[in-house]
Motif scaffolding. Structure first.
Motif, PDB file in Angstrom:
ATOM      1  N   THR A 131      47.653  29.927  33.763  1.00  0.00           N
ATOM      2  CA  THR A 131      47.979  31.328  34.052  1.00  0.00           C
ATOM      3  C   THR A 131      46.858  32.243  33.576  1.00  0.00           C
ATOM      4  O   THR A 131      46.446  33.165  34.291  1.00  0.00           O
ATOM      5  N   LEU A 132      46.342  31.980  32.364  1.00  0.00           N
ATOM      6  CA  LEU A 132      45.227  32.782  31.846  1.00  0.00           C
ATOM      7  C   LEU A 132      43.984  32.617  32.709  1.00  0.00           C
ATOM      8  O   LEU A 132      43.281  33.588  33.000  1.00  0.00           O
ATOM      9  N   ILE A 133      43.727  31.371  33.136  1.00  0.00           N
ATOM     10  CA  ILE A 133      42.561  31.118  33.998  1.00  0.00           C
ATOM     11  C   ILE A 133      42.718  31.854  35.324  1.00  0.00           C
ATOM     12  O   ILE A 133      41.774  32.492  35.813  1.00  0.00           O
ATOM     13  N   ASN A 134      43.905  31.785  35.910  1.00  0.00           N
ATOM     14  CA  ASN A 134      44.152  32.482  37.183  1.00  0.00           C
ATOM     15  C   ASN A 134      44.001  33.983  37.014  1.00  0.00           C
ATOM     16  O   ASN A 134      43.410  34.663  37.874  1.00  0.00           O
ATOM     17  N   ALA A 135      44.521  34.524  35.894  1.00  0.00           N
ATOM     18  CA  ALA A 135      44.394  35.960  35.647  1.00  0.00           C
ATOM     19  C   ALA A 135      42.929  36.342  35.473  1.00  0.00           C
ATOM     20  O   ALA A 135      42.467  37.360  35.999  1.00  0.00           O
ATOM     21  N   TRP A 136      42.183  35.495  34.723  1.00  0.00           N
ATOM     22  CA  TRP A 136      40.760  35.764  34.527  1.00  0.00           C
ATOM     23  C   TRP A 136      40.026  35.706  35.867  1.00  0.00           C
ATOM     24  O   TRP A 136      39.179  36.556  36.158  1.00  0.00           O
ATOM     25  N   GLU A 137      40.354  34.698  36.691  1.00  0.00           N
ATOM     26  CA  GLU A 137      39.716  34.555  37.999  1.00  0.00           C
ATOM     27  C   GLU A 137      39.970  35.790  38.865  1.00  0.00           C
ATOM     28  O   GLU A 137      39.048  36.329  39.480  1.00  0.00           O
ATOM     29  N   GLU A 138      41.209  36.245  38.898  1.00  0.00           N
ATOM     30  CA  GLU A 138      41.552  37.434  39.685  1.00  0.00           C
ATOM     31  C   GLU A 138      40.805  38.657  39.157  1.00  0.00           C
ATOM     32  O   GLU A 138      40.318  39.485  39.935  1.00  0.00           O
ATOM     33  N   SER A 139      40.716  38.749  37.839  1.00  0.00           N
ATOM     34  CA  SER A 139      40.001  39.875  37.233  1.00  0.00           C
ATOM     35  C   SER A 139      38.525  39.849  37.614  1.00  0.00           C
ATOM     36  O   SER A 139      37.954  40.881  37.975  1.00  0.00           O
ATOM     37  N   GLU A 140      37.906  38.686  37.539  1.00  0.00           N
ATOM     38  CA  GLU A 140      36.493  38.562  37.901  1.00  0.00           C
ATOM     39  C   GLU A 140      36.277  38.843  39.381  1.00  0.00           C
ATOM     40  O   GLU A 140      35.293  39.485  39.771  1.00  0.00           O
ATOM     41  N   LYS A 141      37.194  38.371  40.210  1.00  0.00           N
ATOM     42  CA  LYS A 141      37.091  38.658  41.649  1.00  0.00           C
ATOM     43  C   LYS A 141      37.192  40.151  41.900  1.00  0.00           C
ATOM     44  O   LYS A 141      36.440  40.708  42.706  1.00  0.00           O
TER      45      LYS A 141
ATOM     46  N   ARG B 196      36.457  42.543  39.781  1.00  0.00           N
ATOM     47  CA  ARG B 196      35.220  43.169  39.289  1.00  0.00           C
ATOM     48  C   ARG B 196      34.084  42.981  40.287  1.00  0.00           C
ATOM     49  O   ARG B 196      33.313  43.912  40.556  1.00  0.00           O
ATOM     50  N   ALA B 197      33.981  41.757  40.849  1.00  0.00           N
ATOM     51  CA  ALA B 197      32.935  41.482  41.839  1.00  0.00           C
ATOM     52  C   ALA B 197      33.138  42.357  43.079  1.00  0.00           C
ATOM     53  O   ALA B 197      32.169  42.916  43.621  1.00  0.00           O
ATOM     54  N   GLU B 198      34.378  42.474  43.525  1.00  0.00           N
ATOM     55  CA  GLU B 198      34.672  43.328  44.690  1.00  0.00           C
ATOM     56  C   GLU B 198      34.318  44.779  44.397  1.00  0.00           C
ATOM     57  O   GLU B 198      33.734  45.469  45.237  1.00  0.00           O
ATOM     58  N   ASN B 199      34.664  45.243  43.197  1.00  0.00           N
ATOM     59  CA  ASN B 199      34.353  46.633  42.827  1.00  0.00           C
ATOM     60  C   ASN B 199      32.853  46.865  42.761  1.00  0.00           C
ATOM     61  O   ASN B 199      32.361  47.900  43.213  1.00  0.00           O
ATOM     62  N   ARG B 200      32.116  45.901  42.166  1.00  0.00           N
ATOM     63  CA  ARG B 200      30.662  46.033  42.116  1.00  0.00           C
ATOM     64  C   ARG B 200      30.065  46.058  43.516  1.00  0.00           C
ATOM     65  O   ARG B 200      29.187  46.866  43.823  1.00  0.00           O
ATOM     66  N   ALA B 201      30.555  45.165  44.383  1.00  0.00           N
ATOM     67  CA  ALA B 201      30.046  45.107  45.762  1.00  0.00           C
ATOM     68  C   ALA B 201      30.361  46.411  46.493  1.00  0.00           C
ATOM     69  O   ALA B 201      29.507  46.955  47.202  1.00  0.00           O
ATOM     70  N   ALA B 202      31.573  46.930  46.304  1.00  0.00           N
ATOM     71  CA  ALA B 202      31.947  48.189  46.962  1.00  0.00           C
ATOM     72  C   ALA B 202      31.079  49.328  46.449  1.00  0.00           C
ATOM     73  O   ALA B 202      30.634  50.190  47.218  1.00  0.00           O
ATOM     74  N   LYS B 203      30.821  49.334  45.152  1.00  0.00           N
ATOM     75  CA  LYS B 203      29.966  50.378  44.565  1.00  0.00           C
ATOM     76  C   LYS B 203      28.550  50.288  45.125  1.00  0.00           C
ATOM     77  O   LYS B 203      27.953  51.304  45.495  1.00  0.00           O
ATOM     78  N   ASN B 204      28.014  49.065  45.206  1.00  0.00           N
ATOM     79  CA  ASN B 204      26.674  48.878  45.766  1.00  0.00           C
ATOM     80  C   ASN B 204      26.623  49.280  47.232  1.00  0.00           C
ATOM     81  O   ASN B 204      25.667  49.939  47.671  1.00  0.00           O
ATOM     82  N   LEU B 205      27.634  48.902  47.996  1.00  0.00           N
ATOM     83  CA  LEU B 205      27.666  49.284  49.410  1.00  0.00           C
ATOM     84  C   LEU B 205      27.753  50.795  49.561  1.00  0.00           C
ATOM     85  O   LEU B 205      27.109  51.386  50.431  1.00  0.00           O
ATOM     86  N   SER B 206      28.540  51.426  48.705  1.00  0.00           N
ATOM     87  CA  SER B 206      28.650  52.887  48.741  1.00  0.00           C
ATOM     88  C   SER B 206      27.306  53.523  48.407  1.00  0.00           C
ATOM     89  O   SER B 206      26.890  54.489  49.053  1.00  0.00           O
ATOM     90  N   PHE B 207      26.627  52.984  47.401  1.00  0.00           N
ATOM     91  CA  PHE B 207      25.316  53.505  47.024  1.00  0.00           C
ATOM     92  C   PHE B 207      24.326  53.345  48.170  1.00  0.00           C
ATOM     93  O   PHE B 207      23.566  54.270  48.492  1.00  0.00           O
ATOM     94  N   ILE B 208      24.333  52.177  48.799  1.00  0.00           N
ATOM     95  CA  ILE B 208      23.414  51.918  49.913  1.00  0.00           C
ATOM     96  C   ILE B 208      23.708  52.855  51.078  1.00  0.00           C
ATOM     97  O   ILE B 208      22.794  53.407  51.699  1.00  0.00           O
ATOM     98  N   THR B 209      24.980  53.067  51.363  1.00  0.00           N
ATOM     99  CA  THR B 209      25.360  53.963  52.460  1.00  0.00           C
ATOM    100  C   THR B 209      24.921  55.388  52.175  1.00  0.00           C
ATOM    101  O   THR B 209      24.355  56.060  53.048  1.00  0.00           O
TER     102      THR B 209
END
Length: 173
Positions: free
Chosen positions: A64-74, A76-89
């Protein structure tokens, strides 16, 4: 030895956590919760079953902790990608606006040059017309003078009753 003591501390902590979780877990029917606790309290068939149960719970907790950590990292990665895409746009839009402003400035300078050249050509055309009119006027004046001169000479020859010495500028009489 220290590792064995650490394992014992973990197992004891896990058993306390499990006991607390069982006590905290809300169940709709109170009689079932009491029965479940009573069975665990009465039904100690051996420490191996309890250990197996604890390891199963620990592994589920770990998963459960691993799954929660995985979801959290995913996330964070999605947020970083969205932020980068927004910056690029936004960067793209800024550069596009900058280039369009430069293009508009160039178009304005070209329009000014075009208007300037147009004005110069109109001025040259007006000067040409003025010069042509002056030349026409000079030619008309010269023609008028030559006609008057020819009429005067013709009157003079008539008055003297003489023939002109030059005919059409080519023949002599």
């Amino acid at each position: 030895m220290a590792a064995g003591e650490a394992k014992k501390v973990e197992v004891e902590a896990a058993t306390k956590d499990i006991a607390e979780e069982k006590a905290i877990v809300p169940v709709a029917d109170d009689s079932k919760a009491i029965v479940a606790v009573a069975k665990d309290a009465e039904g100690h068939k051996g420490s191996s079953e309890r250990d197996a149960y604890l390891t199963k719970i620990m592994s589920e907790k770990r998963l459960t902790l691993i799954n929660a950590w995985e979801e959290s990292e995913k996330a964070r990665a999605e947020n970083r990608a969205a932020k980068n895409l927004s910056f690029i746009t936004s960067w793209e839009h800024a550069k596009e606006a900058e280039l369009e402003a430069g293009l508009k400035k160039i178009e304005e300078t070209l329009e000014k040059k075009k208007a300037s050249y147009k004005e110069k050509l109109k001025n040259k055309l007006a000067a040409l017309h003025k010069s042509a009119e002056e030349k026409r006027a000079m030619a008309e004046a010269k023609r008028g003078e030559e006609i008057v001169l020819a009429e005067e000479m013709a009157a003079k020859y008539r008055a003297k009753s003489e023939a002109p010495t030059k005919l059409f500028g080519l023949l002599k009489a």
